[in-house]
Design an enzyme around this catalytic site. Structure first.
Site, PDB file in Angstrom:
ATOM      1  N   MET A   1       8.475 -40.922  -4.553  1.00 22.99           N
ATOM      2  CA  MET A   1       7.552 -40.838  -3.256  1.00 22.99           C
ATOM      3  C   MET A   1       6.576 -42.129  -3.505  1.00 22.99           C
ATOM      4  O   MET A   1       5.943 -42.250  -4.361  1.00 22.99           O
ATOM      5  CB  MET A   1       6.657 -39.562  -3.148  1.00 22.99           C
ATOM      6  N   GLU A   2       6.593 -42.790  -2.445  1.00 19.84           N
ATOM      7  CA  GLU A   2       5.874 -44.140  -2.230  1.00 19.84           C
ATOM      8  C   GLU A   2       4.389 -43.978  -2.050  1.00 19.84           C
ATOM      9  O   GLU A   2       3.943 -44.854  -1.213  1.00 19.84           O
ATOM     10  CB  GLU A   2       6.703 -45.108  -1.210  1.00 19.84           C
TER      11      GLU A   2
ATOM     12  N   VAL B   1      13.051 -37.291  -5.224  1.00 21.04           N
ATOM     13  CA  VAL B   1      13.195 -38.263  -6.556  1.00 21.04           C
ATOM     14  C   VAL B   1      12.068 -38.900  -6.736  1.00 21.04           C
ATOM     15  O   VAL B   1      11.626 -39.262  -7.881  1.00 21.04           O
ATOM     16  CB  VAL B   1      14.632 -39.146  -6.208  1.00 21.04           C
TER      17      VAL B   1
ATOM     18  N   HIS C   1       8.753 -50.179  -0.210  1.00 22.14           N
ATOM     19  CA  HIS C   1       7.748 -49.255   0.840  1.00 22.14           C
ATOM     20  C   HIS C   1       6.420 -49.826   0.850  1.00 22.14           C
ATOM     21  O   HIS C   1       5.811 -49.644   1.906  1.00 22.14           O
ATOM     22  CB  HIS C   1       7.822 -47.891   0.530  1.00 22.14           C
TER      23      HIS C   1
ATOM     24  N   GLU D   1      10.928 -47.656  -3.998  1.00 21.24           N
ATOM     25  CA  GLU D   1       9.369 -47.539  -3.269  1.00 21.24           C
ATOM     26  C   GLU D   1       8.453 -48.661  -3.352  1.00 21.24           C
ATOM     27  O   GLU D   1       7.363 -48.659  -2.712  1.00 21.24           O
ATOM     28  CB  GLU D   1       9.003 -46.452  -4.581  1.00 21.24           C
TER      29      GLU D   1
END
Length: 604
Positions: A350-351, A348, A379, A376
Site C-alpha cells: 500500500m502506497e 501485497v 504512486h 508503490e
C-alpha cells in the site's frame, strides 16, 4: 529512527521534528478559484460545504483493550451560508464521547450535540449540530473525543491476496484487483469474524516474531472512517499532525513527513506537511526495528525479518527513486521508507506517502518484491501527489501508476524484462475478461458506483491493465515516449497535491498535443465508458526472447511432445533457470488448456 530506548529526543523516520499545518485550504492553490468536488456516494460526509485546512490526532494505544482513545481536532472553514450540520464519515466501531466547537474570536469551546446514524455496511454518519454563530469563511475548530476499537466487524468484499491456482494472483501490488469475501480470526480470538478493513490488532502469536502484539491500519478505500471520523473521500486533502502515546518498547510509524519520539512522555509525534486524502493516513505500532537503505530510504520490520529485508532490497530503492525522478520529476515526499508487516496484512503493498506498507511474505520472491516496491514508488507521483477525485475513476491512480512503474523498470532493467511482466499481466486481463464477459460494466475505466457499494469491490485488473493500455495509447499518439514523459511531468506540476477527474488529465493532454485530436479513430469516450478489451495494446515484441520460450514449452506439453520441444522452446530441466515471470507465464498458459490431457507433462 533509533530504538525508543535511546535518547529522549531521538528522531524517527525523517530525522526532522514535526511542523505545524499549513494555513490555507490544503490541496488548493491559493491563486485559483475553488472548484466544487465531485459527489461521492461512498461518503456520508458533507465535505463540499467545508474546507478542511488541517487535522490533529492525539491517541493512546492500549493493546490489552485493543483500543485507541483520545481526540481529533478538525480545522474547518465553512463554505456555504446557513450550514447547520457537520457530517463526518464514521463507523460503528467508533465510540464518540463528546464534541465541542471553538470559532475565531470565541472565548470558550461550546459543547455540541451529535448522533451516529447508519449509512452503509462499511460505515456510519456522524452528524454534529453546529452553533448558529458559524459563518462562511470564519475559522472553526471541532474537537471530537472518541475511542476506536476492534469491532464490530461487518461482512464486505475486500481486496485480499492469496496463493491461488491462477498464478497471476501473486503478481505485484496490482493483486489488489482480486476481490474476495473471506472470514478471518482477528485479534487472536477464537471466533472467526468477517474480514473488514479497519484497525488490525494482532496478538503476539500472529506476528512474525511471535513475541509482542502489533496493530496497523489500512485505509484504502473507505476504511479509515473506522480509525477516526473524517471526510473519507479522495476528493478531500489536508495536512495532519498526530501524537501517539504507547507503552514502553513499542515503536510507532505513520505515513508522515516528519516524526520524533519523547522517551520521557512515551509519545511519538508526526507531521504530514503535504495534503493527503484520508485513506492515505496510516499507522503501525509494535516491535519494529530499522536499517538505512540510502540517503532517503529506510526499511522497518520486526527484528526477525529485518536482515532478510535489508538483504533483498540492498541499495535498490535509491536506484528506483532516481530512475523515477529522471522520468517524472522531483520526488515530492522527502522520505521513501518501507515497513514489512505480518502475513495478516490484507494487501501485497500500500502506497502510504513516505512509508509504504508491504506484506512480509513477498520477500520470498525478488522479482515480485521489485515490481511491488516500484509500483508503490510510482504512486508517489500518480495517486498520492495527484489523486483521483472520485473512486469511479481509480484508473487515474492505478492505470497511470502501472504505466509509470513500467517506464521505471524499463529504465532500470531494460525493455525485455518490462515486456515480460506486462505480458503476464495482460494475459491475466484476457482471462478475467473471459470470466466476466465483454459486456460487463466492471470492464469500464469509468464506472458508476451505486449507493451502499464499497468502492474496493470495483477494483479489478481493468483498473490497472486497461488503464495502462489507455495511457500507453496516449503515449503512442505523441509519437515519442520521451515527449509523453515530459507531459506527465507537466501534469504533476500542474495538479500536484490536488484531486482531479479524467477531464483534467485529458484536457491537459489535448492542450499539449492538439494534433492527437485529429488522429483517425481517436475516441476517448470509448476508452472511458466502453466495455470489453482495451482497443489498443502496446507492442511487447522487445520481450520476445523471454516470452516465447514459455509459450513454446506450453504448446509442446499440451500437444503431447513432452521434452522434445525443438525450436526456441526450453526443455523441462531449463525451468530452473527461468525468472519468476517466465514460470508464471508458462503456468498461466498451461491453465488456459485445462483440463490437461492425461499424462501431461510427458517426458522421454
Amino acid at each position: 529512527m533509533s530504538a525508543p530506548t535511546s535518547s529522549p529526543a531521538s528522531l524517527c523516520c525523517c530525522r526532522k521534528s514535526p511542523s505545524t499545518g499549513s494555513g490555507h485550504c490544503a490541496g488548493e492553490p491559493t491563486s485559483s478559484p475553488r472548484r466544487r468536488p465531485p459527489a461521492d456516494v461512498a461518503s456520508a460526509a458533507n465535505f463540499a460545504d467545508f474546507c478542511l485546512r488541517h487535522f490533529h490526532l492525539d491517541l493512546r494505544v492500549n493493546f490489552a483493550l485493543k483500543e485507541m482513545s483520545g481526540w481529533l481536532v478538525l480545522d474547518l472553514l465553512p463554505l456555504v451560508a446557513g450550514v447547520r450540520t457537520l457530517v463526518l464519515d464514521a463507523h460503528p466501531s467508533l465510540t464518540v464521547h463528546a464534541v465541542d466547537c471553538k470559532t475565531s474570536g470565541g472565548r470558550e469551546p461550546a459543547s455540541l450535540a451529535f448522533r451516529l446514524e447508519p449509512f452503509a455496511d462499511f460505515g456510519s454518519a456522524l452528524k454534529i449540530d453546529l452553533p448558529e454563530l458559524v459563518m462562511v469563511g470564519v475559522h472553526m475548530q471541532i474537537t471530537i473525543r472518541y475511542a476506536a476499537t476492534d469491532g464490530p466487524a461487518v461482512r464486505t468484499r475486500v481486496k485480499h491476496t492469496h496463493t491461488c491456482a491462477c498464478a497471476h494472483a501473486l503478481m505485484s501490488a496490482q493483486t489488489r484487483s482480486h476481490t474476495h469475501t473471506h472470514t478471518h480470526t482477528r485479534g487472536g480470538g477464537t471466533n472467526a469474524v468477517p474480514c473488514v478493513f479497519q484497525m488490525w490488532w494482532l496478538d503476539a502469536e500472529l506476528t512474525c516474531g511471535q513475541d509482542r502484539p502489533l496493530v496497523f491500519t489500512q485505509g484504502h478505500s473507505v476504511s479509515n472512517r473506522s480509525f477516526f471520523p473524517c471526510f473519507d473521500s479522495p476528493a478531500v486533502k489536508s495536512t495532519y499532525t498526530a501524537a501517539i502515546r504507547v507503552p514502553d518498547d513499542v515503536t510507532v510509524l505513520m505515513s508522515a513527513s516528519r516524526s520524533c519520539y519523547s522517551k520521557a512522555e512515551r509519545v511519538f509525534r508526526f507531521s504530514m506537511d503535504e495534503p493527503v486524502p484520508a485513506y492515505l493516513v496510516a499507522l503501525v505500532a509494535g516491535n519494529l526495528r530499522h536499517a538505512d537503505l540510502g540517503p532517503r530510504s529506510r526499511v522497518w520490520a520486526e527484528p526477525c525479518l529485518l536482515p532478510c529485508a535489508v538483504q533483498k532490497l540492498g541499495g535498490s530503492v535509491e536506484r528506483w527513486l532516481s530512475a523515477a525522478e529522471g522520468l517524472f520529476g522531483r520526488y515530492l515526499w522527502g522520505r521513501c521508507d518501507l515497513v514489512f508487516l505480518p502475513p495478516s496484512f490484507p494487501m501485497v503493498a500500500m502506497e502510504n506517502p513516505c512509508l509504504t506498507f508491504i506484506v512480509a511474505s513477498i520477500l520470498e520472491s525478488g522479482e515480485l518484491l521489485l515490481i511491488d516496491v516500484v509500483h508503490e514508488i510510482a504512486h508517489a507521483w500518480f495517486g498520492n501527489a495527484v489523486t483521483n477525485a472520485s473512486w469511479e475513476e481509480m484508473w487515474l491512480s492505478e492505470g497511470l501508476a502501472t504505466y509509470a512503474q513500467r517506464r521505471i523498470t524499463a529504465q532500470a532493467y531494460g525493455a525485455a524484462f518490462t515486456c515480460l511482466e506486462s505480458a503476464v499481466r495482460l494475459d491475466a486481463l484476457r482471462r478475467q475478461l473471459s470470466l466476466v464477459g465483454d459486456g460487463s460494466p466492471v470492464t469500464r475505466l469509468q464506472v458508476q458506483l451505486e449507493p451502499g457499494v464499497n468502492p474496493s469491490t470495483l477494483i479489478n485488473l481493468f483498473t490497472y491493465e486497461k488503464g495502462f493500455c489507455f495511457v500507453s495509447y496516449l503515449s503512442s499518439l505523441c509519437g515519442d515516449v520521451g515527449r509523453f514523459d515530459g507531459f506527465l511531468r507537466d501534469y504533476i506540476s500542474e495538479f500536484k497535491f490536488q484531486s482531479v477527474v479524467a477531464r483534467d488529465f485529458l484536457d491537459l493532454f489535448l492542450a499539449t498535443f492538439p494534433q492527437a485530436a485529429q488522429t483517425e479513430g481517436v475516441d476517448f469516450q470509448l476508452w472511458l465508458t466502453g466495455c470489453g478489451a482495451p482497443p489498443y495494446q502496446p507492442d511487447l515484441s522487445a520481450g520476445a526472447a523471454l516470452i516465447q520460450p514459455a509459450r513454446d514449452l506450453c504448446r509442446a506439453w499440451t500437444e503431447g511432445r513432452g521434452a522434445d520441444t525443438g525450436g526456441s522452446a526450453a526443455a523441462v530441466s531449463d525451468l530452473a533457470g527461468w525468472s519468476t515471470f517466465q514460470v508464471v507465464l508458462f503456468l498461466d498458459c498451461m491453465l488456459d488448456h485445462a483440463p490437461l490431457p492425461h499424462g501431461t507433462p510427458r517426458q522421454r
